[in-house]
Scaffold this motif. Structure first.
Motif, PDB file in Angstrom:
ATOM      1  N   PRO B  22       0.726  -1.421  -0.314  1.00 28.29           N
ATOM      2  CA  PRO B  22       0.191  -0.186   0.145  1.00 28.29           C
ATOM      3  C   PRO B  22       0.756   1.341   0.366  1.00 28.29           C
ATOM      4  N   LEU B  23       0.755   1.930  -1.148  1.00 35.72           N
ATOM      5  CA  LEU B  23       1.692   3.362  -1.140  1.00 35.72           C
ATOM      6  C   LEU B  23       0.432   4.560  -1.662  1.00 35.72           C
ATOM      7  N   VAL B  24       0.942   5.720  -0.868  1.00 34.84           N
ATOM      8  CA  VAL B  24       0.241   6.460  -1.663  1.00 34.84           C
ATOM      9  C   VAL B  24       0.955   6.930  -2.273  1.00 34.84           C
ATOM     10  N   PHE B  25       0.625   7.618  -3.857  1.00 32.60           N
ATOM     11  CA  PHE B  25       0.858   7.998  -4.797  1.00 32.60           C
ATOM     12  C   PHE B  25       1.648   9.259  -4.949  1.00 32.60           C
ATOM     13  N   ASP B  26       2.812   9.364  -5.423  1.00 28.29           N
ATOM     14  CA  ASP B  26       3.692  10.555  -5.149  1.00 28.29           C
ATOM     15  C   ASP B  26       3.133  10.794  -6.048  1.00 28.29           C
ATOM     16  N   ALA B  29      -0.668  15.820  -8.572  1.00 28.48           N
ATOM     17  CA  ALA B  29      -2.031  16.218  -8.856  1.00 28.48           C
ATOM     18  C   ALA B  29      -2.133  16.905  -7.388  1.00 28.48           C
ATOM     19  N   ASP B  30      -1.228  17.190  -6.576  1.00 30.77           N
ATOM     20  CA  ASP B  30      -2.436  18.362  -5.409  1.00 30.77           C
ATOM     21  C   ASP B  30      -2.231  19.449  -5.372  1.00 30.77           C
TER      22      ASP B  30
END
Lengths: 198, 774
Positions: B22-26, B29-30
């Protein structure tokens, strides 16, 4: 106790749903619809409450199940998006869609194990729950949580040990996520006084 | 879990889940964030008028339109919450089917043909008609029925016109009348529209057809849900498995009309096994000695025969609830206008609660508290020439003279009126003709037991005036229709309501009126002025009435109201929290200690204060001398329900869904998305015997009467055999409410028109219908 090691985020927003306190009053659905001007029409919801009829030990049961986007830490909808319109924010993990990048292929809707997305004809794009991010930024709770008549829906930051969601998960004897076998690592948790419901 | 799942991508997804942690996309887009923080341009204060609980709310306005309604979190009435109906108030405001101008009838009654007129013309017309009726028949021949926040405005007009007591709020005879009379005979107090049930602090709750989750009031339901969270035990008794049944620990499917047998048997067990709260009974009640022999015949075995509920269940429930006394409650149902013995049923419930000693106790009944607010400064209505004329004539109350109600009942009826009998008085024109009638914000073709009789009654009127916001069915029969503004477009007089935590509600318009509509005070003012009675309405609209009160308020109180949109004295922070592992006794004690210092006190008996009751004896009357003196049973007896005369006739019962209020929200687009048509629930065995399958189109039949539009049969064992169920408020036949037109079937056409002899209120459920396939 965590279900698994979560990736680090500045904020780890989560929804904790006390399943047995949901009374299926639909206040959440209408509040959401009003807030986000979701087009009228029966199937267009960012969140919904499912009514599940079943018979257990020859006793009739009816279960109410609020569902919404799980803002998954491993989001299949983002994986399948061909244009990058669907993305996950690094800062807080909220999964969003950029409407003008969406080509309406609906692959994300197919990929979502939770049926949490819908196609918004007016936007010409797929739309979904944002945990009410624009409200959060104004200091308001998500619309569904704010109005939840049964007090079933709770929202907050799991990074904050004093948040209502952290406390609820800490005190819960029994909590679960939906479809853990899909490896999506949801951020919506369900707790209950009575048995686990799937 | 019934989530729709398309499987063709499943393999690929499962693969990706396995491969990647599980990872948070880098995501850069923020930065492309298009979502701007949501901020309303303007926030105004209001209270909801989608139902009569009147939840306090804030109105968020953007670009001159109401964008969102939110519960006011400073209000102890709804804790910041609104239900689906409340949230959908926006769609009523912007409903293009609304009444947009005053209308005068040009076709036959019922045709719905009108001409648009100006307000001046409308006032003149109404004034002329009222004058004609008064001159020809006298002021006492004016009748009024009303419901909602505007009641004081229209009632004042009625009084100024010399109307006597021929008025009614349907909430009595169609809803709470019998229950409240039953409690009045027992405790000397009616329970009223905001019930004093301390559900959140209760540890054992029995509900008899009180479908809390679908006939919902926000704070009551919130407190009920808290009780679920606190692991209170909930027993739900109903011929139908409802959403409330789904929330109960135990659901008992009872034969309709036998609830009193169940409650009498509970009392029998409590008395026989000596499970009663002696301290309470000795100190506060009279007549327990007479109850003991009286109750002996109502054994659990006897009740099993009547109710279909096993004797062992009844015994167990009686023992369990007594073990939690006094922090438990047997909830007296709200709409207890069922079988004609409802007042005695309410008495039985009242007495069962007395034996638990839960009056003014946490988890039982709390004492309502109310903040006194100044009345608007207006002249005494009795000075009006018509009021004086009525007084000279000293005409009898037409409605009461058609009944034989004991005087104690009449005390309550005097405040709320008898709507069912008012229409009967009009229909029969007895004891004297009622010739003019006003329906304010209530639709008699849907709230009475036999709507065809109401149509007949309307035909006897010289003048029928309707004030409403939508062109519902009764407006088709009106001689004049006044369009009222919605609550989001107007001010209202201050509203102080007694509840656990006292509060005052405040309403101001969020947006300008969309159509040519006015508030009820402006409408009453206009009519009065055209009759030469303008002096009795010194304010030309609700704003004037509101500010007259506000200006008399102490400054700090007024400032608080204008700043917060509500004044409240609670809840106190020490309110008991029974969740978690805390010992309830400790939690209660902490709360009670805090209430000793609080400015209001919902639990005076728990705190050992002297309490006396507004009964003749000053105590709670288990045995009622007053009833005995009027030849009614002084202790409740059981009356078995009536039976069908023919085979394959089914008792018709009705109820509500959480997303509609009575018969007044069926044109609301958002609510229609959740419920847009009713169906007929029928038990599988009954369906088989008349050869009906799930989904078949059917009509209800009673004698020569057939329902207007076919509806689907819903074959389900959620409804007991021998009974059919429909949701109230459907069978809509006004072509002007286009969204619900020709949808569903109306219980108001088929219900019985019986009355409870002790309260005069309706007994709707004594009616049987047959079901025909179309």
């Amino acid at each position: 106790m965590a279900l698994f090691e979560r990736p680090k985020k500045e904020k780890n927003y989560a929804m904790v749903i006390v399943q047995d306190r949901c009374v299926d009053c639909k206040a959440c659905e209408v509040a959401c619809k009003a807030m986000w001007e979701v087009p009228d029409g029966k199937l267009n919801y960012r969140t919904k409450v499912l009514d599940i009829d079943k018979v257990e030990n020859s006793e009739r049961k009816m279960i109410f199940m609020p569902i919404l986007c799980n803002q998954c830490d491993n989001p299949p909808c983002v994986w399948v998006c061909p244009t990058g319109a669907s993305y996950k924010r690094k800062s807080d993990g909220i999964v969003l869609v950029t409407p003008n990048m969406c080509i309406g292929c609906k692959a994300c809707m197919e990929a979502c194990p939770y049926d949490a997305r819908y196609y918004n004809e007016e936007l010409g794009a797929v739309d979904k729950c944002t945990f009410c991010l624009p409200r959060l930024e104004s200091g308001l709770e998500p619309a569904c949580v704010q109005t939840c008549v049964g007090g079933s829906r709770n929202f907050g930051d799991l990074n904050d040990p004093n948040s209502v969601v952290s406390k609820l998960l800490k005190e819960a004897t029994n909590y679960w996520v939906l479809k853990p076998e899909d490896g999506t690592f949801p951020n919506d948790f369900y707790i209950s006084n009575s048995a686990k419901v799937e | 879990m019934q989530i729709k799942r398309r499987t063709f991508l499943k393999g690929a997804l499962a693969g990706s889940a396995l491969l990647s942690l599980p990872l948070v996309f880098d995501s850069k887009a923020d930065a492309r964030e298009e979502l701007k923080p949501y901020k309303p341009d303007k926030v105004t204060f209001n209270f909801c008028e989608m139902c009569f609980w009147n939840c306090t709310e804030k109105v968020f306005v953007n670009d001159g339109k109401v964008r969102k309604l939110e519960g006011n979190d400073k209000s102890p009435l709804n804790f910041g919450k609104l239900c689906a109906k409340g949230q959908a108030g926006i769609k009523t405001l912007y409903d293009d089917n609304r009444l947009k101008t005053p209308l005068i009838r040009v076709g036959e009654r019922g045709e719905g043909k009108w001409k648009k007129v100006s307000w001046e013309e409308a006032f003149e017309f109404a004034a002329k008609k009222f004058k004609e009726v008064i001159d020809k028949y006298g002021p006492e021949t004016i009748g009024l029925e009303m419901h909602g926040t505007g009641e004081p405005g229209i009632h004042r007009l009625f009084e100024v016109l010399g109307g006597t007591t021929n008025f009614a709020i349907p909430a009595y005879s169609q809803c709470t009348g019998s229950r409240d009379v039953g409690f009045y005979y027992t405790f000397g107090a009616a329970l009223g529209g905001h019930e004093p049930f301390d559900l959140s602090n209760s540890r054992y709750i029995i509900m008899l057809g009180r479908n809390e989750t679908e006939s919902l009031h926000v704070s009551e339901l919130y407190h009920f849900s808290k009780a679920i969270g606190n692991k209170a035990k909930i027993v739900y008794v109903d011929p139908r498995y409802t959403h409330t049944a789904a929330k109960a620990d135990k659901y008992l499917q009872i034969k309709p009309g036998t609830d009193a047998a169940f409650v009498l048997a509970l009392i029998n067990v409590m008395v026989t096994e000596d499970l009663i709260n002696h301290d309470f009974v000795d100190k506060y009640t009279t007549g327990y000695d007479k109850l003991k022999p009286h109750i002996a015949k109502y054994t659990p075995q006897w009740a099993q025969e009547q109710t279909g509920i096993k004797a062992e269940e009844i015994i167990q429930i009686a023992r369990e609830i007594s073990s939690f006394a006094p922090n438990c409650i047997i909830v007296p149902p709200r709409r207890s206008t069922r079988y004609g013995d409802d007042t005695q049923f309410a008495r039985a419930i009242a007495i069962a609660n007395v034996l638990l000693g839960n009056w003014f106790q946490p988890g039982g009944f709390f004492k309502p508290n109310k903040i006194k607010v100044p009345n608007a400064d207006m002249p005494d209505v009795e000075e009006s020439k018509y009021a004086q004329l009525a007084q000279q004539k000293n005409a009898a109350n037409a409605v009461l003279s058609l009944t034989n109600l004991p005087t104690t009942t009449q005390e309550i009826v005097g405040v709320l009126g008898l709507d069912n009998i008012l229409w009967e008085a009009i229909r029969t024109q007895k004891p004297y003709p009622i010739k003019a009638m006003i329906s304010y914000a209530t639709n008699p073709l849907f709230h009475t037991g036999d709507s065809n009789k109401v149509k007949e009654a309307i035909s006897k009127l010289d003048f029928y005036m309707v004030v409403d916001i939508l062109p519902w069915e009764h407006t088709l029969y009106a001689d004049i229709v006044f369009p009222e503004s919605t609550y989001l477009e107007m001010y209202a007089a201050l509203k102080s309501i007694g509840w656990k935590y006292p509060y005052v509600n405040f309403r101001e318009p969020a947006v300008d009126t969309i159509y040519d509509t006015r508030d009820i005070w402006a409408i009453a003012h206009g009519i009065a002025k055209h009759m030469g009675l303008g002096e009795f309405f010194p304010f030309s609209d609700a704003k004037g009435v509101l500010y007259s009160s506000l200006n008399q308020m102490p400054k700090d109180q007024r400032d608080k109201l204008l700043k917060d949109g509500v004044i409240s004295l609670g809840p106190i922070p020490e309110d008991a929290d029974l969740s978690g592992d805390i010992d309830p006794k400790v939690a209660y004690q902490k709360m009670l200690d805090a209430y000793k210092k609080a400015p209001f006190n919902p639990y005076p008996i728990a705190l050992g204060e002297d309490v006396s009751f507004n009964t003749g004896s000053g105590k709670i009357d288990i045995y009622s001398d007053s009833l005995a003196g009027n030849s009614f049973d002084p202790l409740p007896n059981y009356t078995p329900p009536n039976k069908p005369k023919k085979q394959n006739e089914f008792r018709l019962i009705f109820g509500r869904v959480a997303v509609h209020t009575h018969a007044r929200t069926q044109d609301n687009e958002w609510l229609l998305e959740h419920y847009d048509d009713n169906n007929v629930w029928i038990n599988p065995q009954d369906a088989k015997s008349i050869n009906i399958k799930d989904g078949d189109k059917v009509v209800l039949v009673k004698g020569n009467l057939k329902s207007l539009y076919p509806v689907k049969a819903k074959v389900t064992d959620k409804i007991i055999q021998g009974t059919v169920f429909i949701v109230h408020g459907w069978g809509r036949f006004s072509p002007y409410t286009t969204r619900c037109y020709e949808k569903g079937v109306s219980d108001a056409e088929f219900c019985s028109n019986d009355t409870d002899p002790l309260s005069g209120a309706a007994a709707f459920l004594n009616s049987f219908v047959s079901i025909e396939k179309v």
